[in-house]
Design a protein around this motif. Structure first.
Motif, PDB file in Angstrom:
ATOM      1  N   SER A  22       3.910  -6.025   2.399  1.00  9.88           N
ATOM      2  CA  SER A  22       2.491  -6.416   2.405  1.00  9.88           C
ATOM      3  C   SER A  22       1.547  -5.217   2.457  1.00  9.88           C
ATOM      4  N   ILE A  23       2.077  -4.021   2.597  1.00 10.36           N
ATOM      5  CA  ILE A  23       1.211  -2.836   2.692  1.00 10.36           C
ATOM      6  C   ILE A  23       0.326  -2.735   1.449  1.00 10.36           C
ATOM      7  N   GLU A  24      -0.945  -2.385   1.682  1.00 11.46           N
ATOM      8  CA  GLU A  24      -1.896  -2.238   0.576  1.00 11.46           C
ATOM      9  C   GLU A  24      -2.242  -0.765   0.379  1.00 11.46           C
ATOM     10  N   MET A  25      -2.091  -0.326  -0.855  1.00  7.27           N
ATOM     11  CA  MET A  25      -2.421   1.062  -1.225  1.00  7.27           C
ATOM     12  C   MET A  25      -3.024   1.056  -2.622  1.00  7.27           C
ATOM     13  N   SER A  26      -3.749   2.104  -2.915  1.00  3.59           N
ATOM     14  CA  SER A  26      -4.320   2.250  -4.259  1.00  3.59           C
ATOM     15  C   SER A  26      -3.375   3.100  -5.116  1.00  3.59           C
ATOM     16  N   CYS A  27      -3.674   3.171  -6.411  1.00  7.28           N
ATOM     17  CA  CYS A  27      -2.903   4.062  -7.294  1.00  7.28           C
ATOM     18  C   CYS A  27      -2.995   5.503  -6.794  1.00  7.28           C
ATOM     19  N   ARG A  28      -4.188   5.888  -6.345  1.00  8.48           N
ATOM     20  CA  ARG A  28      -4.356   7.239  -5.793  1.00  8.48           C
ATOM     21  C   ARG A  28      -3.389   7.479  -4.634  1.00  8.48           C
ATOM     22  N   ASP A  29      -3.389   6.530  -3.669  1.00  6.68           N
ATOM     23  CA  ASP A  29      -2.532   6.660  -2.484  1.00  6.68           C
ATOM     24  C   ASP A  29      -1.056   6.750  -2.893  1.00  6.68           C
ATOM     25  N   LEU A  30      -0.648   5.872  -3.809  1.00  9.17           N
ATOM     26  CA  LEU A  30       0.768   5.806  -4.183  1.00  9.17           C
ATOM     27  C   LEU A  30       1.214   7.056  -4.934  1.00  9.17           C
ATOM     28  N   ALA A  31       0.371   7.550  -5.824  1.00  6.71           N
ATOM     29  CA  ALA A  31       0.751   8.754  -6.578  1.00  6.71           C
ATOM     30  C   ALA A  31       0.949   9.922  -5.615  1.00  6.71           C
ATOM     31  N   SER A  56      -1.390  -4.928  -3.226  1.00  2.90           N
ATOM     32  CA  SER A  56      -0.164  -5.183  -2.466  1.00  2.90           C
ATOM     33  C   SER A  56       1.005  -4.437  -3.107  1.00  2.90           C
ATOM     34  N   VAL A  57       1.597  -3.499  -2.387  1.00  3.83           N
ATOM     35  CA  VAL A  57       2.623  -2.650  -3.030  1.00  3.83           C
ATOM     36  C   VAL A  57       3.934  -3.404  -3.241  1.00  3.83           C
ATOM     37  N   GLN A  58       4.199  -4.420  -2.409  1.00  2.00           N
ATOM     38  CA  GLN A  58       5.427  -5.228  -2.532  1.00  2.00           C
ATOM     39  C   GLN A  58       6.679  -4.344  -2.671  1.00  2.00           C
ATOM     40  N   SER A  59       7.435  -4.491  -3.751  1.00  2.00           N
ATOM     41  CA  SER A  59       8.736  -3.809  -3.825  1.00  2.00           C
ATOM     42  C   SER A  59       8.645  -2.296  -3.980  1.00  2.00           C
ATOM     43  N   ILE A  60       7.454  -1.774  -4.257  1.00  2.00           N
ATOM     44  CA  ILE A  60       7.349  -0.306  -4.303  1.00  2.00           C
ATOM     45  C   ILE A  60       7.689   0.269  -2.926  1.00  2.00           C
ATOM     46  N   SER A  61       7.459  -0.534  -1.877  1.00  2.00           N
ATOM     47  CA  SER A  61       7.794  -0.078  -0.521  1.00  2.00           C
ATOM     48  C   SER A  61       9.283   0.260  -0.389  1.00  2.00           C
ATOM     49  N   LYS A  62      10.121  -0.366  -1.221  1.00  2.00           N
ATOM     50  CA  LYS A  62      11.586  -0.164  -1.110  1.00  2.00           C
ATOM     51  C   LYS A  62      11.979   1.280  -1.377  1.00  2.00           C
ATOM     52  N   LEU A  63      11.212   1.917  -2.219  1.00  2.00           N
ATOM     53  CA  LEU A  63      11.454   3.319  -2.530  1.00  2.00           C
ATOM     54  C   LEU A  63      11.251   4.183  -1.287  1.00  2.00           C
ATOM     55  N   PHE A  64      10.189   3.908  -0.543  1.00  2.00           N
ATOM     56  CA  PHE A  64       9.857   4.748   0.604  1.00  2.00           C
ATOM     57  C   PHE A  64      10.775   4.472   1.800  1.00  2.00           C
ATOM     58  N   THR A  65      11.157   3.209   1.998  1.00  2.00           N
ATOM     59  CA  THR A  65      12.079   2.956   3.117  1.00  2.00           C
ATOM     60  C   THR A  65      13.435   3.608   2.833  1.00  2.00           C
ATOM     61  N   LEU A  66      13.870   3.575   1.570  1.00  2.00           N
ATOM     62  CA  LEU A  66      15.129   4.257   1.240  1.00  2.00           C
ATOM     63  C   LEU A  66      15.022   5.750   1.537  1.00  2.00           C
TER      64      LEU A  66
END
Ligand code: DON
Length: 327
Positions: free
Chosen positions: A217-226, A60-70
């Motif tokens: 709630s978006i789910e991603m792996s370390c690979r996806d996020l990097a 669950s990426v949770q607040s990491i999503s805030k970076l992408f919406t910005l």
């Protein structure tokens, strides 16, 4: 550069840190995650990825999503001309080249560290409904509100972007996690209603909250996020070479990550890691080495500020071993 030996060394060094801290339980659907996971991935600016441990396992990426919406809000130029795609030739600071999205959003949210927990209500009242920065919950709700106005579907725009950049069509929301947060997210509802009272939300409060809970709630792996954060390592260029952000806006997002990405532990994160970074209570952290690579790490045990214990330790080793702290 071959990142594999480095990642293997880091995984061995942090083994004793994995399992420390506690899994986030204020969102009940997150509480059942096994605390003993650890994964880490590096994506270089060419899109080559290396990883170790649970680096392919979605979380669950949770607040990491805030970076992408910005980033998506700042990318909105509303018909102004696209800057040149070559970094060197992009005109900076000329009238008309400023990202239009940034003009609007920075009137509604600040860019200073809050020194308060990510879900704090107190500062918002002192500061007339203007959140300190876009990475605390209040600030991210304003950003999501803006993205909803700009796109008509904030969560859909975010998911489409993340699927494209990670080259992974399976990236998706976890409805059970979003519903669980909606059911228990009284603080976020309070923040949103409070800002609506100050006129700092344009859309219906319930809509903004629904999009915000879905994005978290978006789910991603370390690979996806990097891979998805690669545009920040490439000074604003997406994986296909097209421009998402101006060089200037990419620099600015990295700066806000450095100063605000770890909440009331932003100073400690800079001290130990020394890179722009964004954490989430799911135990993930994304960090950026501008010009070189994006790094994602995941281990679900978080500290009291909401940052992954083993994740911060791994990034500490990463910058110590490479010498790539910006300090
Ligand atoms: O709004 C919340 O509280 C969560 N959906 C996200 C918080 C979070 O990830 C803070 N990060 N460290």
């Amino acid at each position: 550069m071959d990142y594999q030996p480095l990642l293997d060394e880091i995984a061995a060094k942090v083994r004793s840190e994995v399992g420390r801290g506690a899994v986030a339980s204020y969102i009940p659907a997150l509480a059942c995650v096994d605390i003993d996971h650890f994964g880490m991935a590096v994506a270089d600016v060419e899109g080559r990825v290396a990883g170790v441990g649970d680096w392919r396992r979605p979380f669950s990426v949770q607040s990491i999503s805030k970076l992408f919406t910005l980033a998506l809000v700042l990318a909105e130029r509303k018909g102004e001309r696209e800057p040149d795609t070559e970094r060197e030739t992009e005109p900076e600071g000329e009238p008309g080249t400023e990202d239009r999205g940034s003009e609007d959003i920075w009137r509604r949210v600040g860019r200073e560290p809050s020194g308060n927990p990510f879900n704090s209500l107190v500062q918002l009242e002192y500061e007339d409904g203007i959140p300190r920065n876009p990475f605390i919950n209040a600030g991210s709700l304003v950003v999501t509100d803006r993205l909803l106005t700009l796109t008509g579907d904030a969560r859909g725009a975010l998911r489409a972007f993340l699927r494209t950049e990670s080259c992974n069509r399976t990236v998706d929301f976890n409805i059970a996690v979003a519903d669980s947060e909606a059911e228990h997210g009284h603080r976020n509802a309070a923040l949103a209603h409070f800002m609506a009272d100050y006129g700092n939300l344009d859309n219906d409060v319930a809509d903004v909250l629904a999009h915000y809970f879905s994005q978290c709630s978006i789910e991603m792996s370390c690979r996806d996020l990097a891979l998805a954060a690669g545009f920040l390592a490439r000074h604003g260029l997406r994986g296909d070479g097209s421009r998402l952000l101006s060089v200037r806006a990419a620099k600015q997002v990295n700066a806000v990550m450095l100063t605000c990405g770890a909440y009331d532990a932003a100073g400690e994160f800079a001290y130990r890691v020394g890179l722009p970074g964004k954490s989430g209570v799911g135990g993930g952290i994304v960090a950026v080495v501008p010009g070189r690579c994006a790094v994602a790490v995941w281990s679900p045990g978080i500290d009291e500020q909401g940052n992954s214990v083993a994740g911060v330790a791994a990034l500490d080793h990463f910058t110590t071993l490479t010498g790539w702290s910006v300090f």
